[in-house]
Design a protein around this motif. Structure first.
Motif, PDB file in Angstrom:
ATOM      1  N   GLN A 145       0.845  -1.190   0.000  1.00 55.36           N
ATOM      2  CA  GLN A 145       0.000   0.000   0.000  1.00 55.36           C
ATOM      3  C   GLN A 145       0.878   1.237   0.000  1.00 55.36           C
ATOM      4  OE1 GLN A 145      -2.717   0.481   3.291  1.00 55.36           O
ATOM      5  NE2 GLN A 145      -3.966   1.976   2.190  1.00 55.36           N
ATOM      6  N   GLU A 146       0.469   2.192  -0.814  1.00 58.08           N
ATOM      7  CA  GLU A 146       1.166   3.475  -0.846  1.00 58.08           C
ATOM      8  C   GLU A 146       0.118   4.583  -0.926  1.00 58.08           C
ATOM      9  OE1 GLU A 146       4.729   5.821  -3.265  1.00 58.08           O
ATOM     10  OE2 GLU A 146       4.358   3.676  -3.601  1.00 58.08           O
ATOM     11  N   VAL A 147       0.203   5.520   0.011  1.00 59.41           N
ATOM     12  CA  VAL A 147      -0.739   6.644   0.076  1.00 59.41           C
ATOM     13  C   VAL A 147      -0.007   7.886  -0.423  1.00 59.41           C
ATOM     14  CG1 VAL A 147      -2.189   8.073   1.555  1.00 59.41           C
ATOM     15  CG2 VAL A 147      -1.969   5.613   2.015  1.00 59.41           C
ATOM     16  N   TYR A 148      -0.571   8.529  -1.428  1.00 52.30           N
ATOM     17  CA  TYR A 148       0.031   9.721  -2.001  1.00 52.30           C
ATOM     18  C   TYR A 148      -0.553  10.993  -1.384  1.00 52.30           C
ATOM     19  CZ  TYR A 148       1.524   6.333  -5.521  1.00 52.30           C
ATOM     20  OH  TYR A 148       2.065   5.245  -6.158  1.00 52.30           O
ATOM     21  N   LYS A 149      -1.828  10.907  -0.959  1.00 51.22           N
ATOM     22  CA  LYS A 149      -2.489  12.089  -0.400  1.00 51.22           C
ATOM     23  C   LYS A 149      -3.633  11.626   0.477  1.00 51.22           C
ATOM     24  CE  LYS A 149      -4.786  16.408  -1.822  1.00 51.22           C
ATOM     25  NZ  LYS A 149      -5.287  17.197  -2.975  1.00 51.22           N
ATOM     26  N   ASP A 150      -3.796  12.269   1.647  1.00 45.70           N
ATOM     27  CA  ASP A 150      -4.925  11.932   2.526  1.00 45.70           C
ATOM     28  C   ASP A 150      -5.413  13.193   3.214  1.00 45.70           C
ATOM     29  OD1 ASP A 150      -3.304  12.500   4.776  1.00 45.70           O
ATOM     30  OD2 ASP A 150      -2.581  10.431   4.830  1.00 45.70           O
ATOM     31  N   ARG A 154      -8.658   9.413   5.849  1.00 43.71           N
ATOM     32  CA  ARG A 154      -8.730   8.411   4.786  1.00 43.71           C
ATOM     33  C   ARG A 154      -7.891   8.888   3.605  1.00 43.71           C
ATOM     34  NH1 ARG A 154     -12.508   9.961   0.839  1.00 43.71           N
ATOM     35  NH2 ARG A 154     -13.649  11.866   1.365  1.00 43.71           N
ATOM     36  N   PRO A 155      -7.402   7.927   2.787  1.00 46.75           N
ATOM     37  CA  PRO A 155      -6.569   8.319   1.642  1.00 46.75           C
ATOM     38  C   PRO A 155      -7.408   8.954   0.540  1.00 46.75           C
ATOM     39  CG  PRO A 155      -6.908   5.945   1.670  1.00 46.75           C
ATOM     40  CD  PRO A 155      -7.493   6.472   2.943  1.00 46.75           C
ATOM     41  N   SER A 157      -5.667   9.746  -2.379  1.00 44.82           N
ATOM     42  CA  SER A 157      -4.974   9.210  -3.542  1.00 44.82           C
ATOM     43  C   SER A 157      -4.048   8.107  -3.047  1.00 44.82           C
ATOM     44  CB  SER A 157      -4.175  10.307  -4.255  1.00 44.82           C
ATOM     45  OG  SER A 157      -3.505   9.769  -5.370  1.00 44.82           O
ATOM     46  N   SER A 158      -4.317   6.861  -3.473  1.00 44.11           N
ATOM     47  CA  SER A 158      -3.538   5.739  -2.959  1.00 44.11           C
ATOM     48  C   SER A 158      -3.654   4.549  -3.910  1.00 44.11           C
ATOM     49  CB  SER A 158      -4.020   5.326  -1.568  1.00 44.11           C
ATOM     50  OG  SER A 158      -5.360   4.843  -1.631  1.00 44.11           O
ATOM     51  N   PHE A 160      -3.378   0.122  -3.579  1.00 45.47           N
ATOM     52  CA  PHE A 160      -3.310  -1.020  -2.658  1.00 45.47           C
ATOM     53  C   PHE A 160      -3.328  -2.306  -3.475  1.00 45.47           C
ATOM     54  CE2 PHE A 160      -5.594  -4.274  -0.145  1.00 45.47           C
ATOM     55  CZ  PHE A 160      -4.671  -4.416   0.892  1.00 45.47           C
ATOM     56  N   SER A 242     -12.649   5.874  -7.680  1.00 42.20           N
ATOM     57  CA  SER A 242     -12.023   4.666  -7.144  1.00 42.20           C
ATOM     58  C   SER A 242     -12.236   3.520  -8.123  1.00 42.20           C
ATOM     59  CB  SER A 242     -12.612   4.297  -5.779  1.00 42.20           C
ATOM     60  OG  SER A 242     -12.370   5.316  -4.837  1.00 42.20           O
TER      61      SER A 242
END
Length: 285
Positions: A145-150, A154-155, A157-158, A160, A242
């Motif tokens: 998992q990588e979250v780019y923006k939250d 909650r994310p 932009s991510s 998973f 999504s």
């Protein structure tokens, strides 16, 4: 003289045949008919009725010839064991099928779960180790998992990715979810997201599904099914920003199910150990 001339002459009258001759002819025809019917009945069914009638009269049509009784068997000869004939059992009937050949007959995962996770890790996708699922079930998995923006909760932009399977490493499915994916000016998916799908499809070696990458790059819904496997990429109903991705193998009923059952080692009886094998007849060792 005149009166005698008016009377008809009796010389031209027909005399009816005697009744006795007619009765004789009738009886003769009746007797012949009964004889023919009786003969047909007695000779039918391999003369079964004729034989029954003859048996009632104590008369045998085909007397059986008395065969001489065979001499008594020698007890020594009877006690001798019968010679054992060698029996060859084809190895294919008792050997467990080799899993590496399964790919020639049905869709398979070319890598085990742990190997897939390690391969993706080397490709730059930081997958976790293959381990028991945190849900407490018998499933095993590895994930990334990588979250780019939250927004702190909650994310926004991510990406998973999760690979699920069993303790033995057999993969059951591969799933991914992207939220708020970045795109370029042409609306194509950013390479940081796209690399996940490219790596997964490359490691599966399912070349007939590589055309799905073009639809994923343009964020279009796609569903590809072939040879017992499917690849689905679709937008979520609840969120237009999504997307879900799933790869799975599900054999169709019929030949695919039977082939998969044949190559499933869990359906084969394990080979006996050495002590048990030595006690078996030579043909079963």
């Amino acid at each position: 003289m005149k009166a005698l001339a008016t009377q008809p002459s009796g010389l031209h009258m027909k005399t009816p045949p005697p009744r006795r001759k007619r009765r004789a002819a009738l009886w003769l025809m009746l007797t012949l008919s009964i004889s023919l019917v009786a003969g047909t009945v007695l000779l039918s069914n391999d003369m079964r009725h004729l034989r029954s009638l003859a048996a009632l009269s104590a008369y045998h049509l085909n007397p059986q010839v008395q065969q001489p009784e065979p001499p008594p068997l020698d007890p020594v000869e009877v006690a001798k064991p019968a010679p054992q004939l060698p029996v060859k059992i084809p190895p294919r009937l008792i050997e467990i099928p080799k899993s590496e050949f399964a790919g020639n007959f049905l869709r398979t995962w070319r890598k085990s779960g742990p190997d897939m996770c390690e391969t993706l890790r080397k490709a730059g996708i930081e997958m976790t180790k293959w381990r028991a699922s945190a849900m407490g079930s018998s499933a095993y998995e590895c994930s990334f998992q990588e979250v780019y923006k939250d927004d702190g909760e909650r994310p926004l932009s991510s990406v998973f990715l999760i690979i699920r399977g069993d303790r033995n490493g057999t993969i059951s499915n591969i799933r991914a979810k992207i939220v708020g994916p970045a795109t370029d000016s042409a609306g194509r998916l950013d390479p940081s997201f796209m690399r996940v799908f490219e790596a997964v499809l490359a490691q599966s070696h399912w070349l007939d599904f590589h055309d799905a990458l073009s639809a994923i790059e343009e964020l279009k819904d796609v569903r590809e099914e072939a040879f017992g496997a499917s690849v689905v990429f679709s937008r979520e109903f609840s969120s237009q920003n999504s997307f879900n991705f799933i790869m799975t193998i599900k054999a169709a009923p019929g030949p695919q199910m039977r082939t998969r059952a044949y190559f499933s080692t869990g359906r084969w009886m394990p080979a006996p150990d050495n002590e048990v094998s030595e006690a078996l007849p030579p043909i079963f060792r």
